[in-house]
Write an enzyme that holds these catalytic residues in place. Structure first.
Site, PDB file in Angstrom:
ATOM      1  CB  ALA A  33      53.136  31.227  30.010  1.00 31.23           C
ATOM      2  CB  CYS A  34      52.081  33.502  25.645  1.00 31.24           C
ATOM      3  SG  CYS A  34      52.318  31.782  25.213  1.00 31.24           S
ATOM      4  CB  THR A  35      54.718  38.278  27.271  1.00 34.54           C
ATOM      5  OG1 THR A  35      54.616  37.634  28.539  1.00 34.54           O
ATOM      6  CG2 THR A  35      54.655  39.783  27.455  1.00 34.54           C
TER       7      THR A  35
END
Length: 358
Positions: A33-35
């Protein structure tokens, strides 16, 4: 011969079927995750945003670091040392790392999880740097992406990535951008540094490594986001969605609408509170989001557990070498609205995650 409209519909259905099959295959990839996404507006404003998705609240807080700070890489007796040239505002992670931030020259650094990271073994004669200090070193030292790339491609240190305080691997890749819209991605895979440098690199998520993400995104571009977009919280899906939506933002908006437009893309790639994946701590709820106005030097912070967005204008921060380090408390559930610079308090700087070279 079939009518052209019928042929078009059949072609789109065929592409959608292939896309669905590809999505099933991608499910076998590590889910992370994380963008991070970036947009350059017509008036020259550069806005970059990111999400922080994690299995638990990592106790992030905001810090103001002045110029002239003496830093230690905290990676054994041959630790890398430096003195900060530029003041910065950073967001901490477990109180042992800077995971994103903005310096007084408008340079932004974002550190995101990458399971495939391999920084190689320590080399005799080359100092070591804990991964907790990687992003902060860049913020302390460089004014532009080009300057940072020229220095970091020489590999002045070896990054050492120990486990995090919650027992998970502390590994990641780094994205940086500057007020001109220049951008670069830094990854260590199989012990080698790979740098992607150019204004076209506006999106970064997690696994697989960036080369593979670009190839997957090229496939989806052939389908078109108005036909079908992958919708899971997996990194490869978020990369595609963020790439399509950030490039759909109108160029001619400005001010708060520009900030809101990038926030909207980051929120589209976020995960709701309560989601978690056993054994994959980074496939989890979005804990917070940051958006940086690199032209006007403002950090915007959006906590998933607060109803308001607050911000820190760097013009309200004292970066002189005689100024104290300051902290904006967040771990106790504190909330702020609007300009939060008046709530900054003097504090002792945190030490970077202790690392032992191999």
């Amino acid at each position: 011969m079939a009518h052209p409209i019928v042929l078009l519909v059949l072609r789109r259905l065929r592409l959608a079927l292939v896309a669905t099959m590809l999505a099933s295959l991608l499910a076998a990839l590590p889910a992370t995750a994380c963008t991070r996404c970036l947009h350059v507006f017509a008036d020259g404003t550069v806005v970059v945003g990111r999400s922080m998705d994690w299995v638990e609240d990592p106790g992030s807080e905001l810090w103001v670091f002045p110029r002239g700070m003496k830093r230690l890489g905290n990676a054994g007796p041959e630790s890398f040392e430096w003195t900060s040239t530029h003041g910065s505002v950073g967001v901490s992670f477990y109180g042992v790392a800077t995971v994103c931030g903005l310096n007084e020259k408008g340079l932004v650094a974002n550190l995101l999880y990458l399971a495939e990271s391999d920084y190689g073994e320590s080399l005799a004669g080359r100092p070591n740097l804990s991964i907790g200090g990687w992003a902060q070193y860049v913020l302390d030292s460089y004014a532009t992406v080009a300057e940072a790339v020229a220095a970091l491609e020489k590999e002045p240190f070896t990054i050492v990535a120990p486990v995090l305080p919650n027992g998970e691997p502390g590994v990641g890749h780094l994205a940086i951008s500057d007020p001109s819209g220049d951008s670069a991605i830094f990854e260590y895979v199989a012990g080698h540094l790979k740098i992607h440098h150019g204004r076209e690199y506006t999106v970064m998520t997690n696994s697989p490594p960036f080369d593979e993400q670009l190839a997957l995104n090229a496939y989806w571009k052939g389908i078109g986001g108005d036909v079908m977009l992958p919708g899971t919280i997996r990194a490869s899906d978020r990369f595609v969605r963020a790439s399509f939506y950030v490039n759909s933002i109108p160029k001619n908006i400005s001010g708060t609408k520009a900030i809101a437009s990038v926030f909207s893309v980051v929120r589209n790639a976020s995960a709701p509170l309560g989601i978690s994946t056993p054994g994959e701590p980074n496939v989890a709820s979005t804990i917070w989001r940051t958006v940086y106005d690199q032209k006007n030097r403002v950090l915007y912070f959006d906590s998933a557990t607060s109803p308001t967005v607050f911000w820190l204008p760097l013009e309200r921060c004292d970066f002189t070498s005689a100024a104290p380090v300051k902290r904006l408390p967040l771990k106790g559930g504190e909330t702020y609205g609007g300009d939060a610079s008046g709530s900054l308090r003097p504090a002792e700087p945190f030490l970077f995650l202790k690392a032992t070279p191999r």
